[in-house]
Enzyme design. Sequence first.
Site, PDB file in Angstrom:
ATOM      1  N   LYS A   1      -5.723 -19.434  53.278  1.00  0.00           N
ATOM      2  CA  LYS A   1      -6.177 -19.023  54.597  1.00  0.00           C
ATOM      3  C   LYS A   1      -6.274 -17.508  54.641  1.00  0.00           C
ATOM      4  O   LYS A   1      -5.517 -16.853  53.915  1.00  0.00           O
ATOM      5  CB  LYS A   1      -5.237 -19.521  55.692  1.00  0.00           C
ATOM      6  CG  LYS A   1      -3.729 -19.407  55.433  1.00  0.00           C
ATOM      7  CD  LYS A   1      -3.090 -18.115  55.059  1.00  0.00           C
ATOM      8  CE  LYS A   1      -3.137 -16.986  56.017  1.00  0.00           C
ATOM      9  NZ  LYS A   1      -2.384 -15.790  55.555  1.00  0.00           N
TER      10      LYS A   1
ATOM     11  N   ARG B   1      -6.538 -11.608  36.034  1.00  0.00           N
ATOM     12  CA  ARG B   1      -7.493 -10.609  35.539  1.00  0.00           C
ATOM     13  C   ARG B   1      -6.989 -10.032  34.216  1.00  0.00           C
ATOM     14  O   ARG B   1      -7.756  -9.527  33.416  1.00  0.00           O
ATOM     15  CB  ARG B   1      -7.634  -9.479  36.566  1.00  0.00           C
ATOM     16  CG  ARG B   1      -8.277  -9.891  37.864  1.00  0.00           C
ATOM     17  CD  ARG B   1      -8.155  -8.785  38.894  1.00  0.00           C
ATOM     18  NE  ARG B   1      -6.763  -8.521  39.269  1.00  0.00           N
ATOM     19  CZ  ARG B   1      -6.376  -7.557  40.090  1.00  0.00           C
ATOM     20  NH1 ARG B   1      -7.271  -6.763  40.617  1.00  0.00           N
ATOM     21  NH2 ARG B   1      -5.099  -7.383  40.377  1.00  0.00           N
TER      22      ARG B   1
ATOM     23  N   LEU C   1      -6.390 -15.815  46.170  1.00  0.00           N
ATOM     24  CA  LEU C   1      -6.886 -14.457  45.933  1.00  0.00           C
ATOM     25  C   LEU C   1      -6.919 -13.686  47.252  1.00  0.00           C
ATOM     26  O   LEU C   1      -6.835 -14.287  48.325  1.00  0.00           O
ATOM     27  CB  LEU C   1      -8.308 -14.531  45.336  1.00  0.00           C
ATOM     28  CG  LEU C   1      -8.398 -15.097  43.918  1.00  0.00           C
ATOM     29  CD1 LEU C   1      -9.861 -15.336  43.528  1.00  0.00           C
ATOM     30  CD2 LEU C   1      -7.713 -14.160  42.918  1.00  0.00           C
TER      31      LEU C   1
ATOM     32  N   HIS D   1     -12.269 -14.919  48.415  1.00  0.00           N
ATOM     33  CA  HIS D   1     -12.241 -16.386  48.569  1.00  0.00           C
ATOM     34  C   HIS D   1     -13.636 -17.003  48.401  1.00  0.00           C
ATOM     35  O   HIS D   1     -13.795 -18.024  47.724  1.00  0.00           O
ATOM     36  CB  HIS D   1     -11.679 -16.778  49.940  1.00  0.00           C
ATOM     37  CG  HIS D   1     -10.215 -16.511  50.092  1.00  0.00           C
ATOM     38  ND1 HIS D   1      -9.525 -16.770  51.258  1.00  0.00           N
ATOM     39  CD2 HIS D   1      -9.293 -16.002  49.231  1.00  0.00           C
ATOM     40  CE1 HIS D   1      -8.249 -16.433  51.110  1.00  0.00           C
ATOM     41  NE2 HIS D   1      -8.091 -15.964  49.885  1.00  0.00           N
TER      42      HIS D   1
ATOM     43  N   ALA E   1      -0.727 -14.563  42.125  1.00  0.00           N
ATOM     44  CA  ALA E   1      -0.372 -14.181  43.502  1.00  0.00           C
ATOM     45  C   ALA E   1       1.054 -14.597  43.872  1.00  0.00           C
ATOM     46  O   ALA E   1       1.562 -15.619  43.406  1.00  0.00           O
ATOM     47  CB  ALA E   1      -1.342 -14.831  44.478  1.00  0.00           C
TER      48      ALA E   1
HETATM   49  N1  LIG Z   1      -0.176 -20.144  53.152  1.00  0.00           N
HETATM   50  C1  LIG Z   1       0.764 -19.208  53.069  1.00  0.00           C
HETATM   51  O1  LIG Z   1       1.938 -19.449  53.345  1.00  0.00           O
HETATM   52  C2  LIG Z   1       0.383 -17.843  52.592  1.00  0.00           C
HETATM   53  C3  LIG Z   1       1.366 -16.881  52.445  1.00  0.00           C
HETATM   54  C4  LIG Z   1       1.010 -15.646  51.893  1.00  0.00           C
HETATM   55  C5  LIG Z   1      -0.317 -15.391  51.561  1.00  0.00           C
HETATM   56  N2  LIG Z   1      -1.266 -16.346  51.771  1.00  0.00           N
HETATM   57  C6  LIG Z   1      -2.674 -16.087  51.409  1.00  0.00           C
HETATM   58  O2  LIG Z   1      -2.741 -16.099  49.989  1.00  0.00           O
HETATM   59  C7  LIG Z   1      -3.648 -15.109  49.514  1.00  0.00           C
HETATM   60  C8  LIG Z   1      -2.911 -14.182  48.561  1.00  0.00           C
HETATM   61  O3  LIG Z   1      -1.832 -13.555  49.218  1.00  0.00           O
HETATM   62  P1  LIG Z   1      -0.580 -12.955  48.393  1.00  0.00           P
HETATM   63  O4  LIG Z   1       0.300 -12.256  49.343  1.00  0.00           O
HETATM   64  O5  LIG Z   1       0.015 -14.009  47.539  1.00  0.00           O
HETATM   65  O6  LIG Z   1      -1.352 -11.864  47.505  1.00  0.00           O
HETATM   66  P2  LIG Z   1      -0.896 -11.046  46.211  1.00  0.00           P
HETATM   67  O7  LIG Z   1       0.509 -11.364  45.838  1.00  0.00           O
HETATM   68  O8  LIG Z   1      -1.297  -9.639  46.427  1.00  0.00           O
HETATM   69  O9  LIG Z   1      -1.805 -11.710  45.100  1.00  0.00           O
HETATM   70  C9  LIG Z   1      -3.203 -11.645  45.067  1.00  0.00           C
HETATM   71  C10 LIG Z   1      -3.625 -11.820  43.621  1.00  0.00           C
HETATM   72  O10 LIG Z   1      -5.032 -11.721  43.569  1.00  0.00           O
HETATM   73  C11 LIG Z   1      -5.417 -11.162  42.326  1.00  0.00           C
HETATM   74  N3  LIG Z   1      -6.413 -10.133  42.612  1.00  0.00           N
HETATM   75  C12 LIG Z   1      -7.710 -10.191  42.238  1.00  0.00           C
HETATM   76  N4  LIG Z   1      -8.376  -9.109  42.643  1.00  0.00           N
HETATM   77  C13 LIG Z   1      -7.484  -8.319  43.285  1.00  0.00           C
HETATM   78  C14 LIG Z   1      -7.581  -7.054  43.904  1.00  0.00           C
HETATM   79  N5  LIG Z   1      -8.739  -6.373  43.958  1.00  0.00           N
HETATM   80  N6  LIG Z   1      -6.462  -6.528  44.458  1.00  0.00           N
HETATM   81  C15 LIG Z   1      -5.308  -7.202  44.427  1.00  0.00           C
HETATM   82  N7  LIG Z   1      -5.158  -8.420  43.838  1.00  0.00           N
HETATM   83  C16 LIG Z   1      -6.240  -8.974  43.269  1.00  0.00           C
HETATM   84  C17 LIG Z   1      -4.161 -10.613  41.652  1.00  0.00           C
HETATM   85  O11 LIG Z   1      -3.829 -11.493  40.571  1.00  0.00           O
HETATM   86  P3  LIG Z   1      -4.134 -11.194  39.033  1.00  0.00           P
HETATM   87  O12 LIG Z   1      -3.956  -9.722  38.840  1.00  0.00           O
HETATM   88  O13 LIG Z   1      -3.142 -12.024  38.342  1.00  0.00           O
HETATM   89  O14 LIG Z   1      -5.532 -11.631  38.763  1.00  0.00           O
HETATM   90  C18 LIG Z   1      -3.069 -10.746  42.700  1.00  0.00           C
HETATM   91  O15 LIG Z   1      -1.840 -11.132  42.147  1.00  0.00           O
HETATM   92  C19 LIG Z   1      -4.235 -14.460  50.759  1.00  0.00           C
HETATM   93  O16 LIG Z   1      -5.424 -15.115  51.098  1.00  0.00           O
HETATM   94  C20 LIG Z   1      -3.196 -14.739  51.838  1.00  0.00           C
HETATM   95  O17 LIG Z   1      -3.754 -14.804  53.142  1.00  0.00           O
HETATM   96  C21 LIG Z   1      -0.931 -17.566  52.274  1.00  0.00           C
END
Ligand SMILES: NC(=O)c1ccc[n+]([C@@H]2O[C@H](COP(=O)([O-])OP(=O)(O)OC[C@H]3O[C@@H](n4cnc5c(N)ncnc54)[C@H](OP(=O)(O)O)[C@@H]3O)[C@@H](O)[C@H]2O)c1
Length: 331
Positions: A99, A39, A76, A81, A14
Amino acid sequence: MATRRVRWGVLSTANIGRWAVNPAIQASRNGELVAVASRDADRAQRFAKEHGIPSWHGGYQALLDDPGIDAVYIPLPNSLHAEWTVRTAEAGKHILCEKPLAMTAAEAEAMGAAAARHGVLLMEAFMYRFHPRTERVVAMVRQGAIGDLKAIRSVFTFRLTRPDNIRLSAELGGGALMDVGCYCVNVSRTLAGAEALEAQAWAVWGPTGVDLQMAGMLRFPGEVMAHFDCALTLERREHYEVAGTDASLQVLAAFLPGKDPATFTEDRGREPVRLHEVAGADEYQLMVEHFADCVLTDQPVRYPVSEAVANLRTIEALYRSARTGAPVRLA
Ligand SMILES: NC(=O)c1ccc[n+]([C@@H]2O[C@H](COP(=O)([O-])OP(=O)(O)OC[C@H]3O[C@@H](n4cnc5c(N)ncnc54)[C@H](OP(=O)(O)O)[C@@H]3O)[C@@H](O)[C@H]2O)c1
């Protein structure tokens, strides 16, 4: 624990892991990032090599089965989650989950029960709470620096450009309130030091079924009113203001202040506005170090699962109000 450093694994490649939390774990005084799972095995391997992570797994369960891991960071999509938190708990590993912790309060409760059953820690990764500026502002409000707390106003918006982003998928738990409005709800409840009695909201729904924009209001005990707006379609804004009978505090770049010294202002009406400065900090690193300290010393985390459950209960009430057009009573 056999080691004095927590051995972390991360589920997925992510973005938030890549730019914020994984580097924070790597820089932490009490942890190390030992493995990443994806994955796709090739993606896991590439990611591990690029980011100096010693091992990788093709598949999330393989990482959970790795005996060399104590704690798992779960960034994720929101809809995954619950499943992966429960599976991590079953594998006997501690969990820091992004979150919002779950899709619903009931799901979060089940995750908390699984963690308790398996004797592992579970915490929602709301990092802004660990920034010393947040702690200073909350302490000032509690100590009466603004008089009697009466109003809270918070905003978190940004403009999403990619149509394939997880935030636009209803199935994956997207939406403005789930993604950024959850901070507004969290900071409102934190500053109020109470749970909302009533919620009301209006939303702009996008073609994929998620809320692209929302404005909401929360009524707390003691005649404390909070209002907020959040969006996936407006240029970046992230701030809050907390106002009492005697003064108000204004916090810009409220949730993502970066690592430089952070400021906020205190406005007492007839006096000149006072600028406060707080030493710079990496809120992600403070969060993972706190979590790892709790793992190593067998202490409870600062923010229990019940806190995430309460946040989600409020989020659910706001969605219900936005869908029905009526206020929703929470208590
Ligand atoms: N605390 C913060 O500052 C902050 C900031 C941004 C996001 N977040 C949170 O972090 C989480 C992820 O956000 P993100 O923006 O980093 O997401 P992202 O870049 O889209 O990454 C999600 C990851 O989940 C995996 N995945 C598994 N099933 C999936 C599906 N069906 N579709 C898409 N991806 C899938 C993928 O990894 P693989 O392909 O490698 O398995 C993907 O890289 C969310 O819960 C978001 O609310 C928090």
